[in-house]
Design a protein around this motif. Structure first.
Motif, mmCIF file in Angstrom:
data_model
loop_
_atom_site.group_PDB
_atom_site.id
_atom_site.type_symbol
_atom_site.label_atom_id
_atom_site.label_comp_id
_atom_site.label_asym_id
_atom_site.label_seq_id
_atom_site.Cartn_x
_atom_site.Cartn_y
_atom_site.Cartn_z
ATOM 1 N N THR A 16 40.083 37.615 38.999
ATOM 2 C CA THR A 16 40.828 36.482 39.545
ATOM 3 C C THR A 16 42.064 36.194 38.707
ATOM 4 N N ILE A 17 41.925 36.239 37.388
ATOM 5 C CA ILE A 17 43.065 35.979 36.498
ATOM 6 C C ILE A 17 44.131 37.063 36.666
ATOM 7 N N VAL A 129 35.166 41.986 44.965
ATOM 8 C CA VAL A 129 34.813 42.187 43.555
ATOM 9 C C VAL A 129 34.155 40.974 42.911
ATOM 10 N N ILE A 130 34.089 39.846 43.613
ATOM 11 C CA ILE A 130 33.479 38.653 43.020
ATOM 12 C C ILE A 130 32.296 38.210 43.868
ATOM 13 N N PRO A 131 31.348 37.453 43.275
ATOM 14 C CA PRO A 131 30.203 36.967 44.042
ATOM 15 C C PRO A 131 30.594 35.900 45.054
ATOM 16 N N LEU A 132 29.761 35.741 46.066
ATOM 17 C CA LEU A 132 30.037 34.830 47.176
ATOM 18 C C LEU A 132 30.279 33.407 46.710
ATOM 19 N N GLU A 133 29.515 32.942 45.722
ATOM 20 C CA GLU A 133 29.630 31.550 45.285
ATOM 21 C C GLU A 133 30.969 31.240 44.626
ATOM 22 N N SER A 134 31.740 32.265 44.276
ATOM 23 C CA SER A 134 33.045 32.056 43.631
ATOM 24 C C SER A 134 34.214 32.182 44.596
ATOM 25 N N TYR A 135 33.950 32.419 45.894
ATOM 26 C CA TYR A 135 35.018 32.634 46.878
ATOM 27 C C TYR A 135 35.995 31.464 46.927
ATOM 28 N N GLN A 136 35.470 30.235 47.078
ATOM 29 C CA GLN A 136 36.332 29.075 47.268
ATOM 30 C C GLN A 136 37.208 28.840 46.037
ATOM 31 N N LYS A 137 36.576 28.947 44.851
ATOM 32 C CA LYS A 137 37.317 28.714 43.614
ATOM 33 C C LYS A 137 38.407 29.764 43.423
ATOM 34 N N PHE A 183 54.051 45.167 39.259
ATOM 35 C CA PHE A 183 53.530 46.511 39.525
ATOM 36 C C PHE A 183 52.661 46.995 38.362
ATOM 37 N N LEU A 184 53.088 46.756 37.139
ATOM 38 C CA LEU A 184 52.306 47.167 35.967
ATOM 39 C C LEU A 184 50.992 46.386 35.879
ATOM 40 N N VAL A 185 51.032 45.105 36.209
ATOM 41 C CA VAL A 185 49.810 44.283 36.178
ATOM 42 C C VAL A 185 48.774 44.795 37.174
ATOM 43 N N SER A 186 49.215 45.336 38.310
ATOM 44 C CA SER A 186 48.272 45.817 39.330
ATOM 45 C C SER A 186 47.369 46.930 38.807
ATOM 46 N N PHE A 187 47.799 47.670 37.774
ATOM 47 C CA PHE A 187 46.969 48.720 37.200
ATOM 48 C C PHE A 187 45.742 48.154 36.486
ATOM 49 N N TRP A 188 45.814 46.908 36.053
ATOM 50 C CA TRP A 188 44.705 46.298 35.311
ATOM 51 C C TRP A 188 43.571 45.835 36.218
ATOM 52 N N LEU A 189 43.808 45.790 37.509
ATOM 53 C CA LEU A 189 42.760 45.332 38.422
ATOM 54 C C LEU A 189 41.591 46.306 38.422
ATOM 55 N N PRO A 190 40.349 45.800 38.324
ATOM 56 C CA PRO A 190 39.192 46.698 38.422
ATOM 57 C C PRO A 190 39.047 47.249 39.841
ATOM 58 N N MET A 191 38.560 48.464 39.948
ATOM 59 C CA MET A 191 38.414 49.106 41.262
ATOM 60 C C MET A 191 37.145 48.597 41.942
ATOM 61 N N PRO A 192 37.241 48.054 43.165
ATOM 62 C CA PRO A 192 36.035 47.598 43.882
ATOM 63 C C PRO A 192 35.082 48.755 44.183
ATOM 64 N N LYS A 193 33.803 48.431 44.294
ATOM 65 C CA LYS A 193 32.791 49.436 44.611
ATOM 66 C C LYS A 193 32.276 49.310 46.038
#
Length: 479
Positions: A16-17, A129-137, A183-193
């Motif tokens: 999220t950050i 990539v995040i749990p359901l309970e964190s969607y709204q936040k 564009f450089l920041v996008s590389f830090w995103l974890p890859m979804p499974k």
């Protein structure tokens, strides 16, 4: 090091950050509010082609790319599409800064069509990539990051132009540096499974097995979990990579899409909300695209001070406040929602009529702020009403379909009203047509809203009458 490890293990905070930082930087486009003065001024000097030739190219490109990108976003697991958006943002401002001539600016519009079509990945990614309970936040943080980035960029651009006398070329150069950082920041995103529609082959096969086999599979999975989380992650990634390209996964994706489509539009209530979304968004995008040309028509940027950045910043803040106020309003939207859509659409229509006929730039600025605030208020209610009644898969599909229909309507309007091969109308006549368009939307939803309110009141009276009769019967039996 320990802090980052703890942040990554939180499950939702790290992606999220990182995505919020990307959203802030990608939307911090300092030069965007001054695009029209830049194109028609001495920097590019293509004033005659902007209205009726150049801007329509973006609309056609957006329509062409939207649906394929929507499907590819899920198939590629979101992150690559976000990285593509960052890359094309960089090429967009490289072209704006250094490429001369009309052919380069035409290609720029196609390039920006890819940028806007990939926006669907921004919110879809975080839900994978995040749990359901964190969607709204998480959704709240991401929207705030986008708004803050846009407002900061517009404000900075206005200060540089008004206080520093900075040339528009340098605004584009500054924006180029900011989107390179995005564009450089996008590389830090974890890859979804996982994805919403394209499932791994193992998942496809498991749906067709019997309950007994499912029980055995779960038992084997639980035993595999004990062997270590790293092995599970490796197998998941392998399954996702191998299964998504299989014939079975494609068939399953099609079935899930069809099932989600039927669920999304099975309710007449949701269909009306979606109809307003598509109709109003088409009009909003058209006005957003051409408002700078209207401002330049009233007060030419070559001879007057330009406050485009300040107006966009103010309209974003006021629009955000209007959208935020929705959470505090306690209304039975099922009864009063359509009437609300009709009333505020009438306000939008009046604001656009004012933009069309006024010769005062400040009146036009004020009308634009009012129009954008009303739209943000209504679209927030609409999205909330639709999302609260659907699963995430259905909401994602509804978002894609409604956006596609809105863009299709916008393309039709552009072809007929704007394009030089058809009517090729001047900017004032265009805005009169856009205002009339919102008037039609207003009349349709006012009539529908009055019908809904009358129907609800009739049902309420019948229910009260029925309750009264039941009370009388109970009293008679008591004695």
């Amino acid at each position: 090091m320990g802090y980052w490890a703890k942040l990554k293990s939180s499950g939702w905070a790290y992606p999220t950050i990182v995505l919020s930082i990307y959203g802030f930087l990608a939307n911090c486009r300092v030069a965007e509010p001054f695009l029209t003065p830049y194109l028609i001024g001495p920097n590019k000097n293509i004033s005659e082609e902007v209205t009726n030739y150049l801007f329509p190219v973006w609309t056609y490109s957006y329509l062409a790319f939207l649906f394929p990108v929507f499907l590819l976003t899920d198939f590629l697991k979101y992150k690559p599409v976000i990285m593509v958006q960052g890359l094309f943002l960089v090429s967009n401002y490289l072209l704006l800064s250094f490429a001369p001539g009309l052919p380069a600016m035409t290609f720029l519009q196609v390039n920006f069509g890819i940028v806007t079509s990939t926006e669907v990945a921004y919110f879809s990614y975080i839900y994978s990539v995040i749990p359901l309970e964190s969607y709204q936040k998480a959704t709240s943080y991401l929207r705030s990051a986008m708004l803050t980035g846009y407002t900061f960029g517009a404000s900075l651009g206005q200060m540089l132009v008004s206080l520093g006398g900075v040339d528009y070329f340098y605004l584009n150069a500054i924006t180029l540096g900011i989107v390179c950082a995005a564009f450089l920041v996008s590389f830090w995103l974890p890859m979804p499974k996982r994805t919403m529609f394209f499932k791994p082959e193992e998942a496809v096969g498991s749906r067709s097995q019997k309950k007994g086999s499912l029980r055995n599979d779960r038992q084997r999975d639980s035993e595999a979990d004990k062997d270590g989380e790293s092995l599970e992650d490796e197998e998941t990634e392998h399954a996702g990579g191998a299964g998504c390209c299989s014939r079975e996964s494609v068939i399953t994706a099609g079935l899930l899409l069809w099932k989600s489509f039927k669920e999304s539009y099975s309710s007449r209530h949701l269909v009306y909300w979606s109809l307003w979304w598509a109709l109003a968004t088409a009009g909003y995008m058209q006005i957003f695209n051409y408002i700078q040309l209207k401002w330049d028509h009233i007060e030419p940027s070559a001879t007057s001070s330009v406050y485009n950045g300040a107006v966009e910043a103010v309209s974003s803040v006021v629009g955000a406040a209007a959208a935020f106020s929705v959470s505090f309003i306690r209304v039975t939207w099922a009864t009063w929602g359509e009437l609300t859509l009709g009333l505020f659409s009438a306000v939008c229509s009046g604001a656009v009529y004012l933009m069309a006929f006024t010769s005062s730039i400040w009146a036009c600025y004020a009308a634009y702020v009012l129009f954008k605030s009303c739209y943000m208020f209504l679209i927030t209610i609409t999205i909330f009403q639709i999302a609260s009644n659907l699963s995430m898969e259905c909401y994602a599909l509804t978002f894609g379909i409604n956006t596609f229909v809105a863009l299709l309507l916008q393309t039709i309007v552009t072809v007929i009203v704007v394009d030089e091969t058809a009517l090729g109308l001047d900017i004032v006549t265009q805005f009169i047509i856009y205002a009339s368009y919102f008037s039609v939307i207003s009349v349709v939803f006012l009539l529908r809203g009055i019908f809904s309110v009358c129907k609800a009141q009739r049902i309420k009276k019948e229910q009260l009458s029925l309750d009264g009769k039941q009370s009388e019967i109970c009293e008679e039996h008591k004695f």
